[in-house]
Design an enzyme around this catalytic site. Structure first.
Site, PDB file in Angstrom:
ATOM      1  CG  ASP A 126       7.084 -39.497  -6.554  1.00 36.39           C
ATOM      2  OD1 ASP A 126       8.036 -40.295  -6.550  1.00 36.39           O
ATOM      3  OD2 ASP A 126       5.984 -39.749  -6.030  1.00 36.39           O
ATOM      4  CD  GLU A 151       2.045 -41.115  -5.667  1.00 35.05           C
ATOM      5  OE1 GLU A 151       1.021 -41.785  -5.546  1.00 35.05           O
ATOM      6  OE2 GLU A 151       2.796 -40.836  -4.720  1.00 35.05           O
ATOM      7  CG  ASN A 152       3.113 -36.891  -5.791  1.00 33.45           C
ATOM      8  OD1 ASN A 152       4.044 -37.680  -5.692  1.00 33.45           O
ATOM      9  ND2 ASN A 152       2.090 -36.903  -4.955  1.00 33.45           N
ATOM     10  CG  ASN A 194       0.652 -42.757  -1.597  1.00 34.82           C
ATOM     11  OD1 ASN A 194       1.663 -42.778  -2.304  1.00 34.82           O
ATOM     12  ND2 ASN A 194       0.433 -41.818  -0.707  1.00 34.82           N
ATOM     13  CG  HIS A 195      -0.935 -39.050  -3.583  1.00 37.86           C
ATOM     14  ND1 HIS A 195      -1.825 -38.766  -2.571  1.00 37.86           N
ATOM     15  CD2 HIS A 195       0.295 -38.780  -3.084  1.00 37.86           C
ATOM     16  CE1 HIS A 195      -1.156 -38.348  -1.510  1.00 37.86           C
ATOM     17  NE2 HIS A 195       0.133 -38.349  -1.790  1.00 37.86           N
ATOM     18  CG  HIS A 249       4.861 -45.213  -4.651  1.00 38.34           C
ATOM     19  ND1 HIS A 249       5.465 -44.183  -5.339  1.00 38.34           N
ATOM     20  CD2 HIS A 249       4.004 -44.622  -3.796  1.00 38.34           C
ATOM     21  CE1 HIS A 249       4.977 -43.037  -4.926  1.00 38.34           C
ATOM     22  NE2 HIS A 249       4.093 -43.277  -3.978  1.00 38.34           N
ATOM     23  CG  HIS A 276       5.941 -42.729  -1.024  1.00 36.34           C
ATOM     24  ND1 HIS A 276       4.760 -42.066  -1.289  1.00 36.34           N
ATOM     25  CD2 HIS A 276       5.990 -42.869   0.337  1.00 36.34           C
ATOM     26  CE1 HIS A 276       4.122 -41.828  -0.145  1.00 36.34           C
ATOM     27  NE2 HIS A 276       4.850 -42.295   0.860  1.00 36.34           N
ATOM     28  CG  HIS A 313       8.549 -36.875  -3.177  1.00 32.03           C
ATOM     29  ND1 HIS A 313       7.565 -35.906  -3.312  1.00 32.03           N
ATOM     30  CD2 HIS A 313       7.920 -38.051  -3.428  1.00 32.03           C
ATOM     31  CE1 HIS A 313       6.414 -36.474  -3.620  1.00 32.03           C
ATOM     32  NE2 HIS A 313       6.600 -37.779  -3.693  1.00 32.03           N
TER      33      HIS A 313
HETATM   34 FE   FE2 Z   1       3.491 -41.504  -2.961  1.00 33.72          FE
END
Ligand code: FE2
Length: 279
Positions: A10, A41-42, A70-71, A154, A179, A181
């Site tokens: 990420d 995604e982040n 998820n983001h 993820h 996910h 991190h």
């Molecule tokens: Fe995530």
């Protein structure tokens, strides 16, 4: 022929993008990857979601494909991008009405590389479909196109990531987790020839909590009251991932190696302002 892929976990906010911009040229020199895949995604400024502008930044930086989790739907202006482009994946097992795709292929020196992005269900909030069955449902289609298949799983739970890896061992080239991190030290090639790591880790601030300022996260833990999470932009930075070599004839992984870059002097103010799509 061996295809060498660099995968990064990420990418968190502005520091994450600055790490990509600064260190990918150096990693290219050292490892000569033929493809680069990152989880984005982040990567928005506030550390939640991804924007079309960030996608232009990644393309400019030499990234072939961006995966998510998820983001992915956090920023609304990414919805049309998800519908119109095939270089950003959302988890395959989200409901079918969601914009975007969870599986794609791209070419590396004439060799197709297949990628599946799927999300776990254990300790995750979203009510997504079964990740095992979701992957199974696209595997035959993908295997007709290429021997090289990489899964970004993820997920929160190690067991679920390992479950996907062992279930599809020998049927896909690699399963990499994202996910949490935090880079894990369990990279290996499974008995069937699938490369595996439980989590690639992240690109962001080392002395943070998954890339966010730790004080706010701890305050939330102590009080259970809502707090605003902010991307940590100070101090030592870290960028982690793996290099994987895959035999394009067999689809089996031949090598997996952890990458860890520590940066004590990252300058990134310009990342907040520059429009990389205009270059
Ligand atoms: Fe995530």
């Amino acid at each position: 022929m061996n295809v060498r892929v660099l995968l990064l976990g990420d990418i968190i906010g502005a520091p994450g993008k600055a790490l990509v911009q600064k260190h990918i040229p150096e990693l290219k020199k050292i490892y000569s990857p033929q493809a680069i895949i990152v989880n984005g995604e982040n990567c928005a400024g506030d550390g939640r979601g991804i924007t079309p502008k960030a996608m232009r930044f990644f393309k400019h930086a030499g990234v072939n494909l961006v995966t998510s989790g998820n983001h992915i739907f956090q920023k609304k202006d990414i919805y049309p991008y998800l519908t119109e482009h095939k270089d950003l994946l959302r988890p395959l097992n989200f409901p079918s009405g969601c914009p975007g795709i969870g599986v794609t292929t791209f070419e590396v020196d004439g060799v197709p590389v297949g990628v599946i992005n799927v999300q776990g269900r254990v300790f995750m909030r979203e009510l997504v479909g079964c990740p095992f069955r979701a992957v199974e449902s696209v595997l035959t289609y993908l295997q007709h196109k290429t021997k090289i298949i990489i899964i970004d799983m993820h997920a929160e739970a190690t067991s679920e990531k390992l479950g996907i890896a062992f279930y599809f061992d020998g049927k896909v080239s690699a399963v990499v987790g994202t996910h949490t991190h935090v880079q894990t030290a369990d990279e290996r090639i499974l008995p069937g020839g699938t490369a595996y790591i439980t989590d690639l880790g992240m690109s962001g601030a080392l002395n943070s909590m998954i890339g966010m300022k730790k004080d706010a996260v701890i305050r939330n833990m102590l009080t259970q009251m809502p707090v605003k999470f902010e991307v940590e932009t100070e101090g030592t930075m870290i960028m982690t991932g793996v290099i994987i070599d895959i035999n394009s004839e067999t689809g089996k992984a031949t090598h997996i190696e952890r990458i860890k870059v520590i940066d004590t002097d990252l300058k990134f103010d310009h990342i907040n302002h520059a429009d990389f799509g205009d270059k």
